[in-house]
Design an enzyme around this catalytic site. Structure first.
Site, PDB file in Angstrom:
ATOM      1  N   GLY A  33       7.325   4.640  -5.224  1.00 18.08           N
ATOM      2  CA  GLY A  33       5.910   4.453  -4.885  1.00 18.08           C
ATOM      3  C   GLY A  33       5.591   3.015  -4.570  1.00 18.08           C
ATOM      4  N   ASN A  34       4.318   2.692  -4.546  1.00 21.38           N
ATOM      5  CA  ASN A  34       3.892   1.310  -4.315  1.00 21.38           C
ATOM      6  C   ASN A  34       2.643   1.018  -5.133  1.00 21.38           C
ATOM      7  OD1 ASN A  34       1.412   1.818  -2.590  1.00 21.38           O
ATOM      8  ND2 ASN A  34       2.986   2.902  -1.425  1.00 21.38           N
TER       9      ASN A  34
END
Ligand code: CTP
Ligand code: CA
Length: 225
Positions: A33-34
């Site tokens: 993810g980020n």
């Protein structure tokens, strides 16, 4: 623009906003993810709706609540976001892509949990490039559509930020690019934001610093104007 002038300036306009950060699964329990919380995209959706627009929010893994009066379509991966946007975008006058989209996804998703015993001391994961949603929508732009992209850059100074932004908008083919500086302590998970809005020719059309609601209004002013 004054508050009164903004109160209905987007009445009847159809707006698509993407927000959040995509997640690319590795196995049933893990993802890549980020750090995007979705705050800026959600603020744009909320302000566009408040200014009278008919807003659809394509939301990827938001860490914040969705605003009232906005149609929400939830997605998780970049591929899902691409598919949803491709379907909705042709019927929207304004497209604002605030989501942080994973550039790559794991080549293969394991059906069972990846085990240390099988992977050994070093694990290598192969990645495949995701579709570039903004570039693809810009290439397929319908008449009169306004497309706004975002760019979060780790630049040393303003000159480098503008240089990176100009190269990016040329690559993407969108109408405007809202560029902001990010770093370990800037941009993410906070309410303050600072943006430079570039036009397709690379000109600076607007600079704005403030909370994410006021940044949203600054971007929508450019779109409405
Ligand atoms: N974007 C997209 N699809 C992708 C990647 C990015 O639509 N696969 C959109 C983002 O929503 C954003 C804009 O493109 O509006 C810029 O994203 P950014 O990550 O800054 O651009 P990239 O072309 O991926 O370049 P970089 O190598 O700097 O990450
Ligand atoms: Ca990227």
């Amino acid at each position: 623009r004054a508050a009164a002038a903004r109160s209905h300036d987007l009445a009847g306009r159809t707006v698509l906003v993407t927000a959040g950060g995509t997640r690319e699964p590795l196995d049933p329990v893990r993802f890549l993810g980020n750090r995007s919380s979705g705050r800026q995209g959600v603020a744009i959706a909320a302000r566009a709706a408040a200014r009278g627009a008919d807003v659809t929010l394509v939301a990827a893994n938001l860490e914040v609540g969705v605003p009232d009066g906005v149609h929400v379509v939830e997605v998780s991966t970049a591929a899902q976001m691409a598919e949803t946007c491709a379907e909705i975008a042709p019927r929207r006058e304004v497209i604002i892509m605030a989501a942080a989209v994973a550039d790559y996804r794991p080549d293969r998703v394991s059906d069972s949990k990846i085990k240390k015993e099988q992977s050994g001391d070093e694990l290598t994961i192969a990645f495949t490039k995701n579709p570039d949603i903004l570039r693809d929508l810009s290439a397929a732009r319908v008449d009169g559509q306004i497309i706004v992209g975002f760019a979060a850059e780790t630049a040393a100074d303003d000159d480098e930020l503008l240089e990176l932004g100009r190269a990016k908008i040329a690559r993407k083919g969108c109408d405007y690019l809202a560029v902001n500086r990010v770093g370990w302590h800037e941009g993410f998970q906070r309410d303050e934001n600072s943006v430079v809005i570039l036009a397709a020719d690379g000109d600076v059309v607007r600079r704005h610093e403030g909370d994410k609601m006021s940044v949203a209004d600054a971007i929508l002013d450019v779109v409405a104007g």
